[in-house]
Write a protein that holds these residues in place. Structure first.
Motif, short mmCIF file in Angstrom:
data_model
loop_
_atom_site.label_atom_id
_atom_site.label_comp_id
_atom_site.label_asym_id
_atom_site.label_seq_id
_atom_site.Cartn_x
_atom_site.Cartn_y
_atom_site.Cartn_z
N VAL A 1 0.82 -1.22 0.00
CA VAL A 1 0.00 0.00 0.00
C VAL A 1 0.85 1.26 0.00
N MET A 2 1.98 1.21 0.72
CA MET A 2 2.84 2.39 0.80
C MET A 2 3.46 2.74 -0.55
N PHE A 3 3.57 1.73 -1.41
CA PHE A 3 4.11 1.97 -2.75
C PHE A 3 3.04 2.51 -3.70
N GLY A 4 1.82 2.49 -3.25
CA GLY A 4 0.72 2.98 -4.09
C GLY A 4 0.66 4.51 -4.06
N PRO A 5 -0.38 5.07 -4.69
CA PRO A 5 -0.53 6.52 -4.75
C PRO A 5 -0.82 7.12 -3.38
N ALA A 6 -0.54 8.41 -3.25
CA ALA A 6 -0.80 9.13 -2.00
C ALA A 6 -2.29 9.22 -1.73
N GLY B 1 0.26 -8.37 18.24
CA GLY B 1 -0.85 -9.26 18.51
C GLY B 1 -2.09 -8.59 19.04
N PHE B 2 -2.09 -7.25 19.15
CA PHE B 2 -3.23 -6.55 19.74
C PHE B 2 -3.70 -5.32 18.99
N TYR B 3 -2.76 -4.57 18.46
CA TYR B 3 -3.11 -3.21 18.04
C TYR B 3 -2.97 -2.96 16.55
N ASN B 4 -3.84 -2.08 16.07
CA ASN B 4 -3.73 -1.61 14.70
C ASN B 4 -3.09 -0.23 14.72
N MET B 5 -2.40 0.12 13.65
CA MET B 5 -1.78 1.43 13.52
C MET B 5 -2.30 2.05 12.24
N LEU B 6 -2.65 3.33 12.31
CA LEU B 6 -3.17 4.03 11.15
C LEU B 6 -2.12 4.97 10.56
N PHE C 1 -11.63 4.56 17.30
CA PHE C 1 -12.24 4.90 16.01
C PHE C 1 -12.64 3.66 15.21
N ALA C 2 -12.51 2.47 15.81
CA ALA C 2 -12.86 1.23 15.12
C ALA C 2 -12.15 1.12 13.77
N ILE C 3 -10.83 1.32 13.82
CA ILE C 3 -10.02 1.21 12.61
C ILE C 3 -9.24 -0.10 12.66
N ASP C 4 -9.45 -0.94 11.67
CA ASP C 4 -8.68 -2.19 11.59
C ASP C 4 -8.26 -2.44 10.14
N ARG C 5 -7.69 -3.61 9.89
CA ARG C 5 -7.10 -3.86 8.58
C ARG C 5 -8.09 -3.91 7.43
N SER C 6 -9.39 -3.94 7.77
CA SER C 6 -10.36 -3.89 6.67
C SER C 6 -10.27 -2.53 5.97
N LEU C 7 -9.66 -1.55 6.64
CA LEU C 7 -9.51 -0.22 6.04
C LEU C 7 -8.16 -0.05 5.35
N ASN C 8 -7.33 -1.10 5.37
CA ASN C 8 -6.05 -1.00 4.69
C ASN C 8 -6.28 -0.77 3.20
#
Length: 193
Positions: A63-68, A78-83, A133-140
């Motif tokens: 994803v980081m290689f994709g567009p801005a 094992g616990f946390y997501n990072m945005l 904010f209920a942010i998890d990898r489904s928003l990747n």
DNA sequence: CAAGAGATCATCT
DNA sequence: GATGATCTCTTGA
């Protein structure tokens, strides 16, 4: 006004600084949550040993290689997501980590999700704010202009801020001391001073 | 209050 | 098989 893709195409350092004082908006069936961004970190490219993409192009860092202007969300410890918000040109891997926000709207919802009633402790850390904010990898990979997750510019000037080394990247050699962490001066909603 | 451990799993070697 | 862009709780002074 929702920040456009062009905003994220600036240098990562500029984006990280300018995000301070903007509003992170998360739309969700349970209700919307909004927070004023008070702390960010810049991960500036393939040569930055603290940046995941310095390890190369993999499924995780794709994803980081994709567009801005897209979200990079990953799971850690094992616990946390990072945005993170992806910046700069396509094929140049860089992003800004959102480390803390000041709760503005949907505070009750945040309290439920965090089961913690202290306002200062709802989103004062990258893992905490993803929980609130209920942010998890489904928003990747989500497009930050689609309207589920975006940053709102309410016309406020960038607040006075301070720069420090980034947190938790002791393994990054000479890169660990670069002043790529930005926080609003005097805010009580940062992860640490 | 500071320091340390434990929780727990996706990702890469 | 190791480790990490963290958080919370417990311990002890």
């Amino acid at each position: 006004m929702k920040l456009p893709h062009t905003f994220y195409q600036q240098t990562t350092i500029d984006v990280a600084k300018q995000l301070l004082g903007k509003y992170l908006v998360r739309k969700h069936p349970e209700g919307n949550t909004v927070g004023r961004i008070v702390e960010t970190e810049a991960y500036v490219g393939p040569q930055d040993l603290a940046c995941h993409a310095s390890k190369g192009r993999t499924a995780r860092t794709e994803v980081m290689f994709g567009p801005a202007g897209r979200a990079y969300v990953y799971f850690i410890y094992g616990f946390y997501n990072m945005l993170n918000l992806v910046t700069e040109a396509k094929d140049y891997p860089a992003a800004v980590l959102i480390r803390a926000v000041e709760p503005v709207d949907g505070v009750e919802l945040m309290k439920e999700r965090r089961k913690n009633h202290a306002l200062r402790n709802l989103a004062s850390g990258p893992g905490k704010l993803c929980q609130a904010f209920a942010i998890d990898r489904s928003l990747n990979g989500a497009d930050l202009c689609d309207g589920i997750l975006f940053v709102d510019d309410r016309g406020e000037p960038t607040p006075r801020f301070r720069a420090t080394p980034r947190i938790g990247v002791d393994y990054a050699g000479k890169w660990k001391d670069k002043p790529y962490r930005f926080l609003i001066r005097g805010s009580e909603f940062v992860s640490r001073s």
